[in-house]
Structure formats: structure tokens, C-alpha cells
Design a protein around this motif. Structure first.
Motif, PDB file in Angstrom:
ATOM      1  N   ASP A  60       0.769  -1.422   0.156  1.00  0.00           N
ATOM      2  CA  ASP A  60      -0.011   0.161  -0.310  1.00  0.00           C
ATOM      3  C   ASP A  60       0.708   1.423  -0.208  1.00  0.00           C
ATOM      4  OD1 ASP A  60      -2.344  -1.634   0.031  1.00  0.00           O
ATOM      5  OD2 ASP A  60      -1.788  -1.374   1.940  1.00  0.00           O
ATOM      6  N   ASP A  61       2.211   1.609   0.152  1.00  0.00           N
ATOM      7  CA  ASP A  61       2.869   1.987   0.713  1.00  0.00           C
ATOM      8  C   ASP A  61       3.938   1.676   0.508  1.00  0.00           C
ATOM      9  OD1 ASP A  61       3.425   2.372   4.132  1.00  0.00           O
ATOM     10  OD2 ASP A  61       1.246   2.512   3.479  1.00  0.00           O
ATOM     11  N   GLN A  94       6.246   2.596   3.565  1.00  0.00           N
ATOM     12  CA  GLN A  94       5.967   2.958   4.702  1.00  0.00           C
ATOM     13  C   GLN A  94       6.214   1.650   5.207  1.00  0.00           C
ATOM     14  OE1 GLN A  94       4.226   5.954   6.445  1.00  0.00           O
ATOM     15  NE2 GLN A  94       5.585   6.811   8.838  1.00  0.00           N
ATOM     16  N   ASP A 151       7.164   8.809   3.053  1.00  0.00           N
ATOM     17  CA  ASP A 151       6.767   7.841   2.816  1.00  0.00           C
ATOM     18  C   ASP A 151       8.401   6.852   2.702  1.00  0.00           C
ATOM     19  OD1 ASP A 151       8.681   9.230   0.910  1.00  0.00           O
ATOM     20  OD2 ASP A 151       7.506   8.854  -0.419  1.00  0.00           O
ATOM     21  N   THR A 179       6.799  -1.570  -7.678  1.00  0.00           N
ATOM     22  CA  THR A 179       8.016  -0.514  -5.818  1.00  0.00           C
ATOM     23  C   THR A 179       9.147  -0.516  -6.120  1.00  0.00           C
ATOM     24  OG1 THR A 179       6.637  -2.179  -5.195  1.00  0.00           O
ATOM     25  CG2 THR A 179       8.536  -1.558  -3.706  1.00  0.00           C
ATOM     26  N   SER A 218       9.999   3.439  -7.171  1.00  0.00           N
ATOM     27  CA  SER A 218      10.195   4.103  -6.399  1.00  0.00           C
ATOM     28  C   SER A 218      10.599   4.438  -5.013  1.00  0.00           C
ATOM     29  CB  SER A 218       8.281   3.734  -5.224  1.00  0.00           C
ATOM     30  OG  SER A 218       7.302   3.548  -6.199  1.00  0.00           O
TER      31      SER A 218
END
Length: 266
Positions: free
Chosen positions: A155-156, A158, A179, A258, A261
Motif C-alpha cells: 500500500d505504501d 513505509q 513514505d 516498487t 519508487s
């Protein structure tokens, strides 16, 4: 799946029991030697296990070459064999030697088979747990009979658990961004980290330095065959065991989005 997979797994497990576990928490000063000043160590368990694994692999595949970490330290020219067409076995007999010598049960035996510069099979054994993850290119990654699948969409960032070096961990911990992953680890045993990456217990990892092939060839294939994503962060190239000593950095992630990111954070 190839019949080599259980044959090599049995070899690694047998040698680990006889040469590694038999010495765990029983090393004397005479069993520990220094390879590079006092920074890098090798134990009797490393040396004896590598010799036994080499003997076993050459019986399994006589027309092959075995490159073990300890032999390559003494004879670095043997790494040139990776550039030829002869099948090459890559062996780290005790990955996490310092953990092993300190009585910490976080070490592994790593083996990979490379043909024409491409990793075709890999094995990582946790001798203490008696668990082995194995993989074959195009056929998936397995723990026993269980096929591993990194079907994970976070989802994130973090919420992710990742393995990072000390400097980047410090930078992440000081960051005020929302994040940034909060759960950061480093096992000091890349083999055990690759096992947990393939199992989804660790979600990402960043490795750098000389990127020696016995450390990464098996693990990268395991993650990729389980559905994960592994690329260098400079140019996003596929990992190759032929590019050892290149000072590249390799980022492992559960999937390409991912990876992108995480790359922005790193």
C-alpha cells in the motif's frame, strides 16, 4: 524440474551437517584465520566445506568448473572461467562467516550453476533450520514442495521491511518524508537475506561493493523466479555473475513499480 536440484541439495545438507554444524560454537583460535588484515575471516569450516562441496559437484558434473569463495581468494584468475562456455558452479561454503564464528545462528551455504554467463539454478541452505530454497531458470523457486510467489503489492513504502547498509539506514531514519520505510535490517549474511526476500519476509534490499558472484547469483535468480524484480540502480541492467568487482549497486524489490519508487528514495 531438473534432477540436479535434489541431488545438489542433498550434497549441501550432508556437507553442512558434517563440516559446518559439527564445528558451530566449537571453533578454537586455531580454526579462525584472517584473509585481509583483520577485516575478513575464514574458518576451518569454510575451507573443509568448500573442499567437500567441490569434490561432490565434480562427481555430479565432471566436465564443469567449481569456483569457491575461498579458492578464488587465493586464485582470483579462476573467475575468468565465468567468461567461457564450460558450466561453472559458484560456491560460498559459509556465507556469514563472522556470524558463524561468533556463535550467531545466521549463516548459509550458497551454490549456483552458471552456463554461458547465465545463472540456471541456485540453492541456499540454512543449516541450522535445515531449510533449503532452490530455483531453476524458467521453473520457479521452491522451499521443499512449496512454490514461492511474491505476489505482493504494498500500500505504501513505509510498510515495507528492507535491508540497507548502515549509511543509508541512517539517512532513512533521519528523513522527515512520509513514505520512507521504517523497518530496516541487515543480517550480515546475504544468503539468509535472499531466503527471506524469496519468502516475502523482507521486501527489498540494496547491495553494493564488489558484488562477488557466489553471493548473488543464486539469490537473484530465486527472487526473479518467485516473481520479484532485481536490477542495478545505474541503468537498470539485469544482474550478471560475469560483472563481479564492478562496484555496481543492486536493488531487489517485489515488483517493478516498487523498484521505481524505492529508486527515487535511494
Amino acid at each position: 524440474m531438473d534432477s540436479l536440484l535434489p541431488t545438489v541439495e542433498d550434497l549441501l545438507a550432508r556437507v553442512a551437517d558434517q563440516e559446518i554444524l559439527s564445528r558451530f560454537n566449537k571453533l578454537t583460535e586455531l580454526d579462525i584465520h584472517y584473509k585481509d588484515g583483520r577485516r575478513d575471516i575464514v574458518t576451518t569450516a569454510d575451507l573443509e566445506a568448500e573442499n567437500r562441496i567441490r569434490e561432490g559437484l565434480l562427481k555430479i558434473m565432471p566436465d564443469s568448473v567449481v569456483i569457491g569463495e575461498e579458492d578464488a581468494f587465493k586464485n582470483p584468475e579462476i573467475l575468468d572461467k565465468l567468461n567461457g562456455s564450460t558450466p561453472v558452479w559458484l560456491v560460498d561454503p559459509v556465507d556469514g562467516t563472522r556470524n558463524f564464528s561468533n556463535g550467531k545462528a545466521c549463516f548459509a551455504v550458497i551454490c549456483a550453476l552458471v552456463v554461458d554467463g547465465v545463472t540456471q539454478m541456485g540453492w541456499i541452505l540454512d543449516p541450522v533450520a535445515g531449510a533449503c530454497i532452490y530455483t531453476q531458470k524458467g521453473h520457479g523457486t521452491y522451499l521443499g514442495e512449496q512454490k514461492l510467489n511474491l505476489n505482493f503489492q504494498p500500500d505504501d513504502l513505509q510498510s515495507l521491511t528492507g535491508s540497507l547498509g548502515e549509511c543509508i539506514q541512517d539517512r532513512f531514519k533521519k528523513s522527515t518524508a512520509d513514505d520512507v520505510p521504517e523497518r530496516l535490517v541487515r543480517y550480515h549474511c546475504v544468503g539468509r537475506e535472499y531466503m527471506d526476500l524469496a519468502l516475502g519476509k523482507i521486501h527489498f534490499a540494496l547491495y553494493g561493493g564488489k558484488m562477488m558472484p557466489w553471493d548473488h547469483a543464486a539469490g537473484v535468480l530465486m527472487v526473479q523466479e518467485a516473481g520479484g524484480y532485481a536490477r542495478t540502480i545505474n541503468g537498470e541492467r539485469d544482474y550478471s555473475p560475469r560483472r563481479q568487482g564492478s562496484e555496481e549497486r543492486l536493488l531487489i524489490a517485489p515488483n517493478a513499480p516498487t523498484f521505481k519508487s524505492l529508486l527515487q528514495l535511494i
